[in-house]
Design a protein around this motif. Sequence first.
Motif, PDB file in Angstrom:
ATOM      1  N   ASP A  13     -29.077  35.568  -7.606  1.00 23.75           N
ATOM      2  CA  ASP A  13     -28.021  35.196  -8.545  1.00 23.75           C
ATOM      3  C   ASP A  13     -26.716  35.906  -8.197  1.00 23.75           C
ATOM      4  N   ASN A  14     -25.624  35.323  -8.650  1.00 23.77           N
ATOM      5  CA  ASN A  14     -24.295  35.942  -8.591  1.00 23.77           C
ATOM      6  C   ASN A  14     -23.870  36.375  -7.182  1.00 23.77           C
ATOM      7  N   ILE A  15     -24.122  35.526  -6.224  1.00 19.21           N
ATOM      8  CA  ILE A  15     -23.643  35.792  -4.860  1.00 19.21           C
ATOM      9  C   ILE A  15     -22.158  35.440  -4.851  1.00 19.21           C
ATOM     10  N   ASP A  16     -21.323  36.478  -4.808  1.00 20.36           N
ATOM     11  CA  ASP A  16     -19.883  36.233  -4.938  1.00 20.36           C
ATOM     12  C   ASP A  16     -19.221  36.028  -3.575  1.00 20.36           C
ATOM     13  N   THR A  17     -17.979  35.587  -3.627  1.00 18.28           N
ATOM     14  CA  THR A  17     -17.272  35.234  -2.399  1.00 18.28           C
ATOM     15  C   THR A  17     -17.044  36.441  -1.493  1.00 18.28           C
ATOM     16  N   ASP A  18     -16.984  37.648  -2.067  1.00 11.18           N
ATOM     17  CA  ASP A  18     -16.828  38.833  -1.235  1.00 11.18           C
ATOM     18  C   ASP A  18     -18.129  39.167  -0.516  1.00 11.18           C
ATOM     19  N   VAL A  19     -19.259  38.795  -1.078  1.00  8.08           N
ATOM     20  CA  VAL A  19     -20.538  38.944  -0.393  1.00  8.08           C
ATOM     21  C   VAL A  19     -20.665  37.864   0.686  1.00  8.08           C
ATOM     22  N   ALA A  78     -21.301  28.487  10.046  1.00  4.96           N
ATOM     23  CA  ALA A  78     -22.530  29.155  10.484  1.00  4.96           C
ATOM     24  C   ALA A  78     -23.648  28.154  10.765  1.00  4.96           C
ATOM     25  N   GLY A  79     -23.505  26.925  10.261  1.00  7.04           N
ATOM     26  CA  GLY A  79     -24.493  25.901  10.530  1.00  7.04           C
ATOM     27  C   GLY A  79     -25.227  25.381   9.316  1.00  7.04           C
ATOM     28  N   VAL A  80     -24.974  25.958   8.157  1.00  2.00           N
ATOM     29  CA  VAL A  80     -25.650  25.515   6.937  1.00  2.00           C
ATOM     30  C   VAL A  80     -25.174  24.112   6.581  1.00  2.00           C
ATOM     31  N   ASP A  81     -26.129  23.220   6.300  1.00  2.00           N
ATOM     32  CA  ASP A  81     -25.791  21.830   5.983  1.00  2.00           C
ATOM     33  C   ASP A  81     -25.765  21.528   4.496  1.00  2.00           C
ATOM     34  N   VAL A  82     -26.359  22.375   3.668  1.00  2.00           N
ATOM     35  CA  VAL A  82     -26.354  22.162   2.219  1.00  2.00           C
ATOM     36  C   VAL A  82     -26.688  23.479   1.524  1.00  2.00           C
ATOM     37  N   ILE A  83     -26.090  23.668   0.352  1.00  4.62           N
ATOM     38  CA  ILE A  83     -26.438  24.794  -0.511  1.00  4.62           C
ATOM     39  C   ILE A  83     -27.037  24.209  -1.779  1.00  4.62           C
ATOM     40  N   ILE A  84     -28.199  24.728  -2.155  1.00  6.21           N
ATOM     41  CA  ILE A  84     -28.856  24.350  -3.401  1.00  6.21           C
ATOM     42  C   ILE A  84     -28.872  25.586  -4.279  1.00  6.21           C
ATOM     43  N   ALA A  85     -28.374  25.459  -5.502  1.00  6.81           N
ATOM     44  CA  ALA A  85     -28.384  26.594  -6.421  1.00  6.81           C
ATOM     45  C   ALA A  85     -28.588  26.097  -7.839  1.00  6.81           C
ATOM     46  N   LYS A  86     -29.036  27.010  -8.697  1.00  5.20           N
ATOM     47  CA  LYS A  86     -29.206  26.664 -10.118  1.00  5.20           C
ATOM     48  C   LYS A  86     -27.851  26.371 -10.752  1.00  5.20           C
ATOM     49  N   SER A  87     -26.807  27.075 -10.302  1.00  7.90           N
ATOM     50  CA  SER A  87     -25.442  26.796 -10.751  1.00  7.90           C
ATOM     51  C   SER A  87     -24.456  27.391  -9.751  1.00  7.90           C
ATOM     52  N   PHE A  88     -23.243  26.850  -9.785  1.00  5.18           N
ATOM     53  CA  PHE A  88     -22.177  27.289  -8.889  1.00  5.18           C
ATOM     54  C   PHE A  88     -20.951  27.669  -9.701  1.00  5.18           C
ATOM     55  N   ALA A  89     -20.167  28.596  -9.171  1.00  4.27           N
ATOM     56  CA  ALA A  89     -18.834  28.822  -9.717  1.00  4.27           C
ATOM     57  C   ALA A  89     -18.029  27.560  -9.451  1.00  4.27           C
ATOM     58  N   ARG A  90     -17.259  27.132 -10.434  1.00  2.00           N
ATOM     59  CA  ARG A  90     -16.571  25.840 -10.332  1.00  2.00           C
ATOM     60  C   ARG A  90     -15.659  25.736  -9.122  1.00  2.00           C
ATOM     61  N   ILE A  91     -14.876  26.767  -8.863  1.00  2.00           N
ATOM     62  CA  ILE A  91     -13.921  26.663  -7.760  1.00  2.00           C
ATOM     63  C   ILE A  91     -14.640  26.674  -6.410  1.00  2.00           C
ATOM     64  N   PHE A  92     -15.738  27.424  -6.296  1.00  2.00           N
ATOM     65  CA  PHE A  92     -16.516  27.394  -5.054  1.00  2.00           C
ATOM     66  C   PHE A  92     -17.072  25.990  -4.829  1.00  2.00           C
ATOM     67  N   TYR A  93     -17.602  25.392  -5.880  1.00  2.00           N
ATOM     68  CA  TYR A  93     -18.158  24.040  -5.789  1.00  2.00           C
ATOM     69  C   TYR A  93     -17.101  23.075  -5.255  1.00  2.00           C
ATOM     70  N   ARG A  94     -15.916  23.136  -5.850  1.00  2.00           N
ATOM     71  CA  ARG A  94     -14.827  22.235  -5.436  1.00  2.00           C
ATOM     72  C   ARG A  94     -14.385  22.514  -4.005  1.00  2.00           C
ATOM     73  N   ASN A  95     -14.252  23.802  -3.652  1.00  2.00           N
ATOM     74  CA  ASN A  95     -13.854  24.153  -2.283  1.00  2.00           C
ATOM     75  C   ASN A  95     -14.881  23.653  -1.266  1.00  2.00           C
ATOM     76  N   ALA A  96     -16.160  23.737  -1.601  1.00  2.00           N
ATOM     77  CA  ALA A  96     -17.208  23.274  -0.693  1.00  2.00           C
ATOM     78  C   ALA A  96     -17.100  21.767  -0.470  1.00  2.00           C
ATOM     79  N   ILE A  97     -16.973  21.014  -1.544  1.00  2.00           N
ATOM     80  CA  ILE A  97     -16.832  19.560  -1.417  1.00  2.00           C
ATOM     81  C   ILE A  97     -15.585  19.232  -0.599  1.00  2.00           C
ATOM     82  N   ASN A  98     -14.494  19.954  -0.853  1.00  2.00           N
ATOM     83  CA  ASN A  98     -13.233  19.702  -0.143  1.00  2.00           C
ATOM     84  C   ASN A  98     -13.374  19.822   1.373  1.00  2.00           C
TER      85      ASN A  98
END
Length: 161
Positions: A13-19, A78-98
């Motif tokens: 849980d709570n893997i932040d952008t600085d991590v 890095a090669g990851v093709d998809v992230i699956i999580a119980k929930s995402f921070a909204r801005i991370f979600y949008r940045n990923a789709i972008n």
Amino acid sequence: MAEIKGKVWNFGDNIDTDVIIPGRYLRTFNPNDLALHVLEGERPDFTKNVEKGDVILAGENFGCGSSREQAPVAIKAAGVDVIIAKSFARIFYRNAINIGLPVVVADIEADDGDIVSVDLENGIIINETKDTKVEFQAFKEFMVNILSDGGLVKHYLKTKE
């Protein structure tokens, strides 16, 4: 968009952008340079062993913290093709789709190394190792098109051709 299939890397849980990509590496915008350090503080073996097509599986609030756009860029590079999580921070979600990195909200059981397949259009994840299936809200056609085109900007440019 074709089915996404890959090996699971588990995070909590709570893997932040600085991590995801520590600030000390943000002197570059080169995705390949960022990929060398993605998630290294959380799992030092990740950057050495992640392969094209792999899948990140996480708990709640993945991508919390700053609006650092380099976080999903580093993961994708890095090669990851998809992230699956119980929930995402909204801005991370949008940045990923972008940038064309699929992010799926789902709660699945999988161990490191399990092989999962993700069908964005039909909303199905299959853990092929454990022979289990989980459904999630399927992506709308326009979202699949954005992801298939490599992100929002590439999708926009394609529609203007």
